[in-house]
Design an enzyme around this catalytic site. Structure first.
Site, PDB file in Angstrom:
ATOM      1  N   LYS A  21     -25.736  13.134 -46.200  1.00  0.00           N
ATOM      2  CA  LYS A  21     -26.769  13.845 -45.453  1.00  0.00           C
ATOM      3  C   LYS A  21     -28.097  13.085 -45.667  1.00  0.00           C
ATOM      4  O   LYS A  21     -28.495  12.868 -46.797  1.00  0.00           O
ATOM      5  CB  LYS A  21     -26.867  15.283 -45.960  1.00  0.00           C
ATOM      6  CG  LYS A  21     -27.563  16.205 -45.009  1.00  0.00           C
ATOM      7  CD  LYS A  21     -27.230  17.671 -45.262  1.00  0.00           C
ATOM      8  CE  LYS A  21     -27.915  18.531 -44.196  1.00  0.00           C
ATOM      9  NZ  LYS A  21     -27.565  19.952 -44.297  1.00  0.00           N
ATOM     10  N   GLU A  42     -20.997  35.400 -43.512  1.00  0.00           N
ATOM     11  CA  GLU A  42     -21.760  36.651 -43.361  1.00  0.00           C
ATOM     12  C   GLU A  42     -20.862  37.887 -43.464  1.00  0.00           C
ATOM     13  O   GLU A  42     -21.267  38.903 -44.035  1.00  0.00           O
ATOM     14  CB  GLU A  42     -22.475  36.654 -42.007  1.00  0.00           C
ATOM     15  CG  GLU A  42     -23.675  35.706 -41.937  1.00  0.00           C
ATOM     16  CD  GLU A  42     -23.300  34.273 -41.665  1.00  0.00           C
ATOM     17  OE1 GLU A  42     -22.118  33.990 -41.438  1.00  0.00           O
ATOM     18  OE2 GLU A  42     -24.207  33.416 -41.694  1.00  0.00           O
ATOM     19  N   ARG A  70     -22.930  38.403 -37.160  1.00  0.00           N
ATOM     20  CA  ARG A  70     -21.618  37.900 -37.589  1.00  0.00           C
ATOM     21  C   ARG A  70     -20.946  38.885 -38.566  1.00  0.00           C
ATOM     22  O   ARG A  70     -19.735  38.883 -38.741  1.00  0.00           O
ATOM     23  CB  ARG A  70     -21.797  36.519 -38.223  1.00  0.00           C
ATOM     24  CG  ARG A  70     -20.606  35.686 -38.561  1.00  0.00           C
ATOM     25  CD  ARG A  70     -19.677  35.266 -37.470  1.00  0.00           C
ATOM     26  NE  ARG A  70     -20.092  34.252 -36.526  1.00  0.00           N
ATOM     27  CZ  ARG A  70     -19.958  32.934 -36.714  1.00  0.00           C
ATOM     28  NH1 ARG A  70     -19.566  32.471 -37.876  1.00  0.00           N
ATOM     29  NH2 ARG A  70     -20.271  32.066 -35.755  1.00  0.00           N
TER      30      ARG A  70
HETATM   31  C1  TPP Z   1     -23.136  31.785 -38.641  1.00  0.00           C
HETATM   32  C2  TPP Z   1     -24.227  30.882 -39.157  1.00  0.00           C
HETATM   33  N1  TPP Z   1     -24.732  31.099 -40.393  1.00  0.00           N
HETATM   34  C3  TPP Z   1     -25.707  30.304 -40.871  1.00  0.00           C
HETATM   35  C4  TPP Z   1     -26.216  29.285 -40.110  1.00  0.00           C
HETATM   36  C5  TPP Z   1     -27.376  28.449 -40.619  1.00  0.00           C
HETATM   37  N2  TPP Z   1     -26.963  27.060 -40.856  1.00  0.00           N
HETATM   38  C6  TPP Z   1     -27.219  26.110 -39.988  1.00  0.00           C
HETATM   39  S1  TPP Z   1     -26.674  24.622 -40.492  1.00  0.00           S
HETATM   40  C7  TPP Z   1     -26.092  25.288 -41.941  1.00  0.00           C
HETATM   41  C8  TPP Z   1     -25.406  24.436 -42.936  1.00  0.00           C
HETATM   42  C9  TPP Z   1     -24.249  23.747 -42.283  1.00  0.00           C
HETATM   43  O1  TPP Z   1     -23.609  22.922 -43.245  1.00  0.00           O
HETATM   44  P1  TPP Z   1     -22.565  21.868 -42.700  1.00  0.00           P
HETATM   45  O2  TPP Z   1     -21.660  22.520 -41.721  1.00  0.00           O
HETATM   46  O3  TPP Z   1     -21.966  21.236 -43.874  1.00  0.00           O
HETATM   47  O4  TPP Z   1     -23.444  20.837 -41.864  1.00  0.00           O
HETATM   48  P2  TPP Z   1     -24.462  19.726 -42.441  1.00  0.00           P
HETATM   49  O5  TPP Z   1     -25.836  20.326 -42.252  1.00  0.00           O
HETATM   50  O6  TPP Z   1     -24.101  19.466 -43.848  1.00  0.00           O
HETATM   51  O7  TPP Z   1     -24.232  18.536 -41.558  1.00  0.00           O
HETATM   52  C10 TPP Z   1     -26.335  26.642 -41.987  1.00  0.00           C
HETATM   53  C11 TPP Z   1     -25.988  27.517 -43.110  1.00  0.00           C
HETATM   54  C12 TPP Z   1     -25.663  29.096 -38.819  1.00  0.00           C
HETATM   55  N3  TPP Z   1     -26.128  28.128 -37.975  1.00  0.00           N
HETATM   56  N4  TPP Z   1     -24.679  29.890 -38.382  1.00  0.00           N
END
Ligand code: TPP
Ligand code: DXP
Ligand code: MG
Length: 634
Positions: free
Chosen positions: A283, A371, A399
């Protein structure tokens, strides 16, 4: 931008390049990405991690014929740049500009709208089966992060996808060992163990070259691979779900990505069943400051790419955000009541829990992007006498809605939902708007729902909610309020009681009462003198101060209700219901968010567009009163 990237207006142009040109294109893409996001703000470290993967995916898969779905989609900027939107990146997340997430309405390459996480595999399975039903031979590819992989919905999809033995489905797990904050949970540990088997990946590279040879060798190589896998790495959980697991491979090495993806596409099209490719990325890759602090660079505002984000404390103390008010309250309340525990579904920074985790590590639970689990888990804590506070964005609470009804409200468990990002959120747009929490919560028995007008009241209503022995929610917006002075008291307000903030004799006999819910109290106070209107700070949606609503209706000629939430079923509707039950007839004007999705843009601009700024409210009241436009202008 240098010479290769500007020649790519479409993945077809990309596929004209030779493989040895791809690393240069990726370098140019990364440079363009940093410069562009530094100018507009947006998601950065996740996008830096998908530069090579995006190049390779569009190089190997025949997009948009092959379907490519980006889970969450916050990491899809390289995809947008390579699919004809390079020149529009300067409009990112701005009013009328391109979205920060994939949108079907924006491009044929955005095959599925995402933003809420963990939906990509489900959509891909649907697309793959839909294509097959129509005799199309295309591959559906879901690109999902390790954080998004932790959500139950992703496993629901794996469970269903794995039974379709010859489905042309590919899941690419983009594993950077990060969510927004460090990834949590047993899956994260499992993936780390898989990645520790890196030597397998090296062996795999050798196998790839074997696999990429003529078909007759493939069967032999496949057996060899199975044997090799069994030999060096035990079967993976993904294989147990029926997927052919390949990896982990380096997600920044195009020399590995391209042949492996070519192999995976071939296996998928040859009916070898659903494929699961595990890629390892970093990242923030390629921009040192983001590599060093992927959390800070997850969703930065505008910044100078040479200097990086200015983290110095501002000279003049800026207004605190509602998130900061919540975070401070949480720590103070935790000091005062040892039963308090905090739950977050992977939004530690966004929800203001960094200090709480540092001070109360044993009372802090980041359950990952989960969630549904977060809500019922809090219910379980409450059953044992704990006082859980679930810090959750309004939009993400959607959710966990059934869990809120079935596991918390129905059992009348004292869980507090601190709902940040209620109302419009601005740059993230419609997918993240907290537009529906009033309708979706006030209809639930036992539920208490509060809407503070400012920072001071936010603290007081959080205390009030916490003191109840029922499920309760406090809704507050993204960003700062009017800057009200916040005491350090933990003051409980009288439950269900509104407060009259302005009362006057009324204008030309036309007496107007404005019933304001939440932060719209302040534009209400701004326009009130134009109509000599009474203004009530309603504070509580449930229980509603029915006596005061009825009193206002009996004493005024027009009742105006204001809320930064959907009109349909909202707080205004609650007032109308109360008047109906009381048999009180009075002209009313219910102002709130319209019955359409409100897209991304500057929050103030969006409120103006929805008629919820002072001018819009003034205009609506004047028109309702039949006051001529010229007088309105005065
Ligand atoms: C249902 C939901 N909960 C929380 C989020 C907030 N959110 C956006 S990106 C993220 C982290 C995602 O991690 P990952 O899938 O590993 O992607 P990375 O940012 O590491 O590329 C979160 C918690 C979301 N978009 N959707
Ligand atoms: C992609 C995602 O869902 C989160 O990163 C979200 O964009 C955070 O929103 P805030 O910027 O309001 O914290
Ligand atoms: Mg991740």
């Amino acid at each position: 931008m240098t010479d290769l990237l500007k020649t790519i207006d479409d993945p077809k142009d990309l596929r004209e390049l030779s493989r040895d040109q791809l690393p240069k294109l990726a370098a140019e893409l990364r440079e363009f990405l940093v410069d562009s996001v530094a100018k507009t703000g947006g998601h950065l470290s996740s996008n830096l991690g998908t530069v090579e993967l995006t190049v390779a995916l569009h190089y190997v898969f025949q997009t948009p014929y092959d379907r490519l779905i980006w889970d969450v989609g916050h990491q899809s900027y390289p995809h947008k740049i390579l699919t004809g939107r390079r020149e529009r990146m300067d409009t990112l997340r701005q009013y009328g500009g391109i979205s920060g997430f994939p949108r079907r309405s924006e491009s044929e390459y955005d095959t599925f709208g995402t933003a809420h996480s963990s939906t990509s595999i489900s959509a891909a399975i649907g697309m793959a089966l839909g294509a097959r039903a129509q005799g199309e031979k295309r591959v559906a590819v879901a690109v999902i992060g390790d954080g998004a992989m932790s959500a139950g919905m992703a496993f629901e999809a794996l469970n269903n996808g794995g039974i379709h033995k010859d489905l042309p489905l590919v899941v690419v797990l983009n594993d950077n060992d990060m969510s927004i904050s460090p990834a949590v949970g047993a899956l994260n540990r499992y993936l780390a163990r898989l990645m520790s088997g890196r030597f397998y990946a090296a062996t795999k590279k050798g196998l790839d070259s074997v696999l990429s040879m003529a078909p007759p060798l493939r069967e032999f190589a496949k057996r060899l691979e199975e044997h090799a896998k069994g030999m060096v790495v035990p079967g993976t959980i993904f294989e147990e779900f029926g997927f052919n697991y390949i990896g982990p491979i380096d997600g920044h090495d195009l020399d590995s990505l391209v042949p492996t993806l070519q192999n995976v596409r071939r296996l998928a099209l040859d009916g070898e069943g659903p494929q699961f490719l595990h890629v390892v990325t970093k990242k923030g890759q390629g921009y040192k400051l983001a590599e060093a602090d992927p959390i800070l660079y997850h969703g930065p505002g505008k910044f100078d790419p040479a200097q990086g984000i200015n983290t110095a404390k501002p000279s003049a103390p800026s207004k605190k955000t509602f998130t900061q008010i919540f975070g401070e309250w949480l720590c103070d309340m935790a000091e005062a009541d040892k039963r308090l525990v905090a739950v977050t579904p992977a939004m530690r920074e966004g929800s203001g829990l960094v200090e709480f985790e540092a001070r109360f590590p044993d009372r802090y639970f980041d359950v990952g992007i989960a969630e549904q689990h977060a809500v019922t888990f809090a219910g379980g804590l409450a059953c044992e006498g704990m006082k859980p506070v679930v810090a959750i964005y309004s939009t993400f609470l959607q959710r966990g809605y059934d869990q809120l009804i079935h596991d918390v409200a129905l059992q009348d468990l004292p869980v507090v939902f601190a709902m940040d990002r209620s109302g419009l959120v601005g740059a993230d747009g419609a997918t993240h708007a907290g537009a529906y929490d009033i309708p979706y919560l006030r209809c639930i028995p036992n539920m208490l729902l509060m809407a503070p007008a400012d920072e001071a009241e936010c603290r007081d209503l959080l205390t009030t909610a916490f003191k109840q022995n029922h499920p309760s929610a406090v809704r507050y917006p993204r960003g700062a309020g009017v800057g009200a002075v916040v005491s350090k008291e933990l003051k409980e307000l009288p439950l269900g009681k509104a407060e009259i903030r302005r009362s006057t004799p009324g204008l030309q006999g036309k007496k107007v009462a404005i019933l304001a819910f939440g932060t719209l109290l302040y534009p209400a106070l701004e326009v009130a003198p134009d109509f000599d209107a009474t203004v009530v700070n309603m504070r509580f949606i449930k229980p509603l101060d029915v006596d005061l609503v009825c009193k206002m209706a009996q004493e005024h000629d027009l009742i105006v209700t204001l809320e930064e939430g959907a009109v349909g079923g909202g707080a205004g509707s609650a007032c109308l219901e109360a008047l109906s039950v009381a048999g009180i007839q009075v002209p009313t004007l219910v102002l709130g968010l319209p019955d359409r999705f409100v897209d991304h843009g500057d929050h103030a601009l969006l409120m103006k567009e929805c008629g919820l700024d002072a001018a819009g409210i003034r205009k609506a009241i004047a028109e309702k009163l039949g006051i001529p436009a010229k007088q309105q202008a005065a």
